[in-house]
Design an enzyme around this catalytic site. Sequence first.
Site, PDB file in Angstrom:
ATOM      1  N   CYS A  25      12.865   6.030   0.541  1.00  0.00           N
ATOM      2  CA  CYS A  25      11.975   5.029   0.180  1.00  0.00           C
ATOM      3  C   CYS A  25      12.762   3.455   0.354  1.00  0.00           C
ATOM      4  O   CYS A  25      11.894   2.479  -0.087  1.00  0.00           O
ATOM      5  CB  CYS A  25      11.398   5.027  -1.306  1.00  0.00           C
ATOM      6  SG  CYS A  25      10.246   6.591  -1.162  1.00  0.00           S
ATOM      7  N   HIS A  75      -3.524  -3.554   2.762  1.00  0.00           N
ATOM      8  CA  HIS A  75      -2.828  -3.943   3.953  1.00  0.00           C
ATOM      9  C   HIS A  75      -1.876  -4.930   3.892  1.00  0.00           C
ATOM     10  O   HIS A  75      -1.637  -5.791   4.641  1.00  0.00           O
ATOM     11  CB  HIS A  75      -4.029  -4.114   4.977  1.00  0.00           C
ATOM     12  CG  HIS A  75      -4.625  -2.900   5.529  1.00  0.00           C
ATOM     13  ND1 HIS A  75      -5.582  -2.410   4.828  1.00  0.00           N
ATOM     14  CD2 HIS A  75      -4.255  -1.992   6.683  1.00  0.00           C
ATOM     15  CE1 HIS A  75      -6.034  -1.297   5.478  1.00  0.00           C
ATOM     16  NE2 HIS A  75      -5.284  -1.086   6.502  1.00  0.00           N
ATOM     17  N   GLU A 136       0.188   7.235  -5.969  1.00  0.00           N
ATOM     18  CA  GLU A 136       0.933   6.785  -4.788  1.00  0.00           C
ATOM     19  C   GLU A 136       0.567   7.969  -3.645  1.00  0.00           C
ATOM     20  O   GLU A 136       0.379   7.812  -2.507  1.00  0.00           O
ATOM     21  CB  GLU A 136       2.423   6.761  -5.117  1.00  0.00           C
ATOM     22  CG  GLU A 136       3.116   6.236  -3.843  1.00  0.00           C
ATOM     23  CD  GLU A 136       4.583   6.112  -4.477  1.00  0.00           C
ATOM     24  OE1 GLU A 136       4.650   4.911  -5.095  1.00  0.00           O
ATOM     25  OE2 GLU A 136       5.521   6.821  -4.066  1.00  0.00           O
TER      26      GLU A 136
END
EC number: 4.1.2.50
Length: 158
Positions: A25, A75, A136
């Site tokens: 990550c 986005h 998530e």
Amino acid sequence: MSKIRITKKFSFETGHALYGYDGKCRNVHGHSYKLSVCVIGEPINDMDHVKNGMVIDFGDLKKIVKSEIVDQFDHATVFNQNTPHIELARELKEREHHVILVDYQPTSENMVVDFAKKIQKHLPDHIKLHSLKLQETESSFAEWYASDQSAPQTPKGE
């Protein structure tokens, strides 16, 4: 009158990278986030009020969350403002990508705290934020509960 909790769900797509993290990550990647917003209050008890029987109109709650969270984060790519990815962030901005620089590590845990602050500022006084759940992935989420937050301390002698 009874206190009632109502919940509205939202979804948005956001990219991020975890600065200094020791796993995958640390690389730029994205999630299809799901956010559940739960507020608590007493339903309006006034036959002359257009929103009689409601704690808050779901549409009014949607306007708050959409403007403060969804429209901002959907986005977008979120980076800690101190990340070495800052050059990438600048380049993305130059190419007209939506980049958000935050003063925290953009984990689900920290994002849900940020979201709670943003939403609370816009709720009517008689409505309280009860909880948030930021999912998530299908199996991973962070939750924020008002009851878990420490109350401001009053100095002794006051």
